[in-house]
Design a protein around this motif. Structure first.
Motif, short mmCIF file in Angstrom:
data_model
loop_
_atom_site.label_atom_id
_atom_site.label_comp_id
_atom_site.label_asym_id
_atom_site.label_seq_id
_atom_site.Cartn_x
_atom_site.Cartn_y
_atom_site.Cartn_z
N ASN A 72 0.83 -1.21 0.00
CA ASN A 72 0.00 0.00 0.00
C ASN A 72 0.86 1.26 0.00
O ASN A 72 0.58 2.23 -0.70
CB ASN A 72 -0.90 0.02 1.24
N ASP A 114 5.65 6.36 4.60
CA ASP A 114 5.70 6.78 3.20
C ASP A 114 5.41 8.27 3.09
O ASP A 114 4.96 8.89 4.05
CB ASP A 114 4.71 5.97 2.34
N ARG A 148 -12.50 1.81 0.79
CA ARG A 148 -11.30 2.40 0.24
C ARG A 148 -11.33 3.90 0.52
O ARG A 148 -12.40 4.50 0.52
CB ARG A 148 -11.20 2.14 -1.27
N GLY A 149 -10.16 4.48 0.77
CA GLY A 149 -10.11 5.90 1.06
C GLY A 149 -10.50 6.73 -0.16
O GLY A 149 -10.34 6.28 -1.30
N THR A 193 -8.89 -3.97 -3.84
CA THR A 193 -10.13 -4.64 -3.45
C THR A 193 -10.73 -4.04 -2.19
O THR A 193 -11.91 -4.23 -1.90
CB THR A 193 -9.84 -6.13 -3.14
N GLY A 194 -9.90 -3.34 -1.41
CA GLY A 194 -10.40 -2.79 -0.14
C GLY A 194 -10.48 -3.85 0.95
O GLY A 194 -11.13 -3.64 1.97
N LEU A 229 -6.29 -4.27 4.09
CA LEU A 229 -6.06 -3.76 5.44
C LEU A 229 -6.92 -4.50 6.46
O LEU A 229 -6.47 -4.78 7.57
CB LEU A 229 -6.41 -2.27 5.50
P1 ADP Z 1 -6.82 -1.47 -1.30
O1 ADP Z 1 -5.39 -1.12 -1.14
O2 ADP Z 1 -7.05 -2.68 -2.08
O3 ADP Z 1 -7.66 -0.33 -1.71
P2 ADP Z 1 -6.66 -1.85 1.55
O4 ADP Z 1 -7.63 -2.49 2.49
O5 ADP Z 1 -5.30 -2.37 1.51
O6 ADP Z 1 -7.37 -1.89 0.15
O7 ADP Z 1 -6.62 -0.32 1.92
C1 ADP Z 1 -7.80 0.38 2.16
C2 ADP Z 1 -7.61 1.84 1.92
O8 ADP Z 1 -6.72 2.38 2.90
C3 ADP Z 1 -6.97 2.17 0.63
O9 ADP Z 1 -7.94 2.21 -0.41
C4 ADP Z 1 -6.41 3.55 0.91
O10 ADP Z 1 -7.41 4.54 0.80
C5 ADP Z 1 -6.02 3.49 2.37
N1 ADP Z 1 -4.59 3.27 2.55
C6 ADP Z 1 -3.98 2.16 2.96
N2 ADP Z 1 -2.65 2.32 3.04
C7 ADP Z 1 -2.40 3.58 2.66
C8 ADP Z 1 -1.21 4.37 2.54
N3 ADP Z 1 0.00 3.87 2.81
N4 ADP Z 1 -1.33 5.64 2.11
C9 ADP Z 1 -2.55 6.17 1.83
N5 ADP Z 1 -3.70 5.48 1.94
C10 ADP Z 1 -3.63 4.20 2.34
#
Ligand code: ADP
Length: 763
Positions: free
Chosen positions: A444, A471, A490-491, A502-503, A506
């Motif tokens: 990520n 990061d 997802r953000g 896929t959201g 995390l």
């Molecule tokens: P995906 O990466 O498949 O969208 P994740 O569950 O891994 O799903 O992450 C969920 C959301 O968390 C991401 O869509 C993003 O908005 C936010 N996110 C996770 N890690 C980071 C990061 N290092 N920097 C910015 N946003 C992040």
């Protein structure tokens, strides 16, 4: 000694004070009362009971009795008054001498007479409790001790069974169990009967109670003083002056006692009234509380039901997800398998390679979704078991770092890996799950960073590893920090940045961290960057096992004789995939579309290994494995290795019962390297790079068997060929390798190959 001294001392004091003399006279008087009392009881038992004037049996429980039974109390009072009057000599010396007999006879006459007059109504205040079982013991709701039925009564105030002792000691229930049977109610009822209505209703007031109490108390005082006066005046009957003096003294004492009694009675009435008001208030509060408890109980039942429904729904969801994963994995298995094969197939034109790559990428995305959902379902239902083993930590870290260094480099951002302090050579961890967490978090960070870089820092101290991933990417707004840990969330920045995902990553990473007993924290500033920290317990292994598995070399075949593998799967595409992968490596492949077919085939083809699917119609994989084992044991054959290849990740827990090592349970789609790794261990193979020719021990089919097969092949009569091959296998198992190969060709409708193998020309 103390008792002797003590009692003798008391006796001496009493004698000195002349108490015994006084007692002698008083006892003579009171004996009348005692005889009247005993007479009333005896009359009740020996006359009333046999005559049926009183109920059979004797009831002792307060809860079942009237406070006053006119039979006993009335006959005793009448007998006492008569005999005491006789005792005083009012009825002459004869009656005085026989006063005791008068008490006895009067009681004997009055008891049955009153019982008859009242029809025995005042013996029992309520009916026996039918709910109390005679045989069993019952528990008192107050003292919580167990008693027999005779000692228990159902109490409406406490809403349960209470014992006689607790019942007698309770003063707050106001005899709710026996309405109309308390002293107060009985008195009121009697007065209402005896007096005119206007007067009796007035008596049930504060003043009425006072007057009633005062009348009783003054009567007692008057009676007691009269008795003492009679005794004292009889002693000094000759001295008139002394009688006068004694008389005026008695009068003064009487007057003072009456005044004190008047004040005390008023105080008692007021006190009783305030106690009643307080009791009523307490009862009101209690009933409010009881109502609240009832309401809470109802809410609790509803909550329990809702919880149960939610748990059931969750379970149903897990089953649903499992089912879906099964359905999706089966076709995905073939899509990905074939895409992988096609990508390495030199005969595919270059222009089509991109299309194959797209198929593979899309398949991979779909697979990551299915896997993610499965992981969540497994963790939620508590079915995910960690496979903790020794892990070469530096190699593992190097692999992870290498993977992301390349990705960062391709993206044009920096990637810094920083180890702080000592990092142990081997730790205990679940490699797959730890990798899953780190790949998600570092992935990520790389994914959401366009400029600057990513720092991956590891601190390992006291068996606790802290992974910090920093990061300089898009960051996460504060109001989204909690939300992004929810599935499919997802953000907003991520969606806007156009990055795919896929959201689920995390969500799973956080769940896995918790499952491993660790914690994950995040702080982030939009536009500046994010910092994820994962703290996990990864204990160092000081004395690791000698060799840990390494990656498989490039495989062209294996050393030694040719091995036979039977693929049992109801899905033809899955069978074909496995055959296509394994046949080029020199394995002789056989296939069965059901458990029954597999059981039929094994004695003929004598496979060295079985690749077994679980979800099959008819007998499933577990049952097939069990029957195979039984057959093998019966025929004295050595242990037949079985590798399960199932689409159902939830069934993995049943391997032990089927005598299959958990490592031999592979979930579809199976990676080729993983599958070959398991086959190597199961068959004890040594892989060889490049093309390999394995020695066969084939027996050529004699012409009388080959000819009908050729003819059937020329006709294209597949069913007939298969039946014939089965027949040959039944007659002579020496040709099973030949027939197996022919069967494989026919089932794949490769009739040209089939005919060529039989030495006939294909048309
Ligand atoms: P995906 O990466 O498949 O969208 P994740 O569950 O891994 O799903 O992450 C969920 C959301 O968390 C991401 O869509 C993003 O908005 C936010 N996110 C996770 N890690 C980071 C990061 N290092 N920097 C910015 N946003 C992040």
């Amino acid at each position: 000694m103390v008792w002797v001294v003590f009692n003798v001392a008391i006796a001496l004091v009493l004698m000195q004070l002349g108490v015994f003399k006084a007692l002698e006279q008083v006892l003579g008087l009171y004996s009348n009362v005692a005889i009247a009392w005993v007479g009333a009881i005896v009359a009740d038992l020996v006359i009333n009971k046999p005559l049926g004037l009183s109920p059979p049996g004797i009831e002792f429980k307060r809860a079942h009795l009237y406070d006053i039974n006119p039979v006993g109390v009335g006959s005793m009072l009448i007998a006492s008054i008569l005999s005491i009057t006789a005792f005083t000599g009012l009825f002459g010396p004869m009656a005085q001498a026989f006063s005791s007999f008068i008490a006895l006879i009067t009681a004997f006459i009055c008891a049955p007479a009153i019982a008859y007059a009242t029809k025995g109504r005042y013996y029992l205040a309520r009916k026996p409790d039918a709910s109390l079982n005679a045989a069993a013991e019952h528990r008192c709701v107050i003292c919580e001790k167990s008693y027999e039925r005779e000692d228990m009564a159902l109490c409406p105030a406490y809403r349960g069974n209470i014992c006689s002792l607790c019942c007698s000691l309770d003063a707050r229930c106001h005899d709710a169990c026996k309405p109309g049977a308390s002293l107060r109610e009985q008195t009121n009822a009697a007065l209402a009967k005896l007096l005119p209505t206007a007067l009796s209703s007035r008596l049930d007031s504060r003043l009425g109670h006072y007057l009633l109490l005062l009348t009783i108390v003054t009567s007692v005082i008057t009676g007691a003083l009269a008795l003492i006066w009679m005794q004292e005046s009889a002693a000094v009957v000759t001295d008139a002056a002394l009688i006068d003096a004694l008389g005026s003294g008695f009068l003064k004492l009487y007057a003072v006692l009456i005044v004190i009694a008047a004040v005390l009675c008023w105080w008692l009435v007021l006190n009783g009234e305030s106690r009643r008001v307080a009791q009523e208030e307490s009862n009101r509060q209690t009933s409010l509380l009881m109502r609240e408890i009832d309401a809470h109980r109802k809410t609790d039942i509803e909550l329990q039901a809702a919880k149960l429904a939610a748990e059931r729904a969750n379970l149903a969801k897990s089953r649903y997800v499992t089912g879906i994963s099964h359905e999706l994995r089966t076709p995905l298995n073939s899509i990905l398998g074939y895409a992988e094969m096609l990508q390495h197939d030199p005969s595919i034109p270059v222009a089509r390679r991109d299309a194959v790559a797209v198929i593979r990428r899309s398949g991979d995305h779909l697979l990551s979704l299915v896997d993610g959902l499965l992981d969540i379902a497994k963790i939620e239902s508590g079915k995910l078991a960690l496979e903790v083993d020794e892990l070469r930590f530096p190699e593992f870290l190097a692999q992870t770092v290498g993977m992301f260094r390349l990705a960062a480099h391709n993206k044009g951002i920096a990637f810094v890996y920083d180890e702080q302090g000592k990092v142990p050579a081997v730790v205990r961890a679940d490699k797959k799950r730890l990798g899953q967490i780190l790949i998600n978090i570092v992935g990520n960070a790389v994914k959401f960073t366009e400029a600057g870089g990513v720092t991956f820092r590891l601190r390992w101290r006291g068996d606790i590893a802290s992974f910090e991933v920093r990061d300089s990417g898009i960051g996460i707004p504060p109001d989204e920090i909690d939300r992004i840990f929810q599935p499919f969330e997802r953000g907003s920045q991520a969606s806007a940045s156009g990055e795919t995902g896929t959201g689920l990553g995390l969500t799973i990473a956080k769940m896995l961290t918790s499952l491993m007993g660790g914690e994950m924290t995040v702080d982030s500033t939009p536009g500046t960057g994010s910092r994820f920290e994962i703290r996990l317990f990864l204990p160092e292994v000081r004395e690791p096992r000698a060799a840990l598995p390494t990656t498989l070399p490039d495989i062209g075949g294996y050393a030694g004789p040719r091995r036979r593998i039977l693929v049992v799967d109801n899905e033809a595409v899955d069978r074909r995939f496995l055959i296509n992968v394994l046949e080029p490596l020199g394995f002789e492949m056989f296939e069965a579309a059901s458990g029954i077919e597999a059981l039929r085939l094994v004695p003929h083809v004598h496979p060295d290994l079985v690749l077994l699917d679980i979800g099959m119609p008819g007998i499933d994989g577990w049952e097939t494995a069990r029957l195979l084992r039984v057959n093998q044991e019966q025929n004295g054959h050595p242990h037949l290795p079985i590798i399960v290849i199932s689409a159902d990740a939830f069934e993995a827990g049943r391997t032990a019962a089927a005598g299959i090592a958990p490592r031999d349970y592979l979930v579809k789609p199976v990676g080729v390297a993983t599958l070959l790794g398991r086959i190597r261990v199961a068959l004890g193979l040594v892989w060889i790079a490049g093309p390999v020719v394995n020695d066969g021990d084939d027996e050529a089919l004699p012409d009388h068997l080959a000819q009908p097969l050729r003819e059937l092949g020329a006709l294209g009569h597949v069913r007939g060929i298969l039946d014939k091959l089965d027949e040959i296998d039944r007659i002579d198992s020496r040709y099973h390798r030949q027939t197996g190969r022919l069967r494989a060709s026919v089932k794949a409708f490769q009739l040209a190959d089939y005919l060529r193998a039989l030495g006939a020309e294909a048309k």
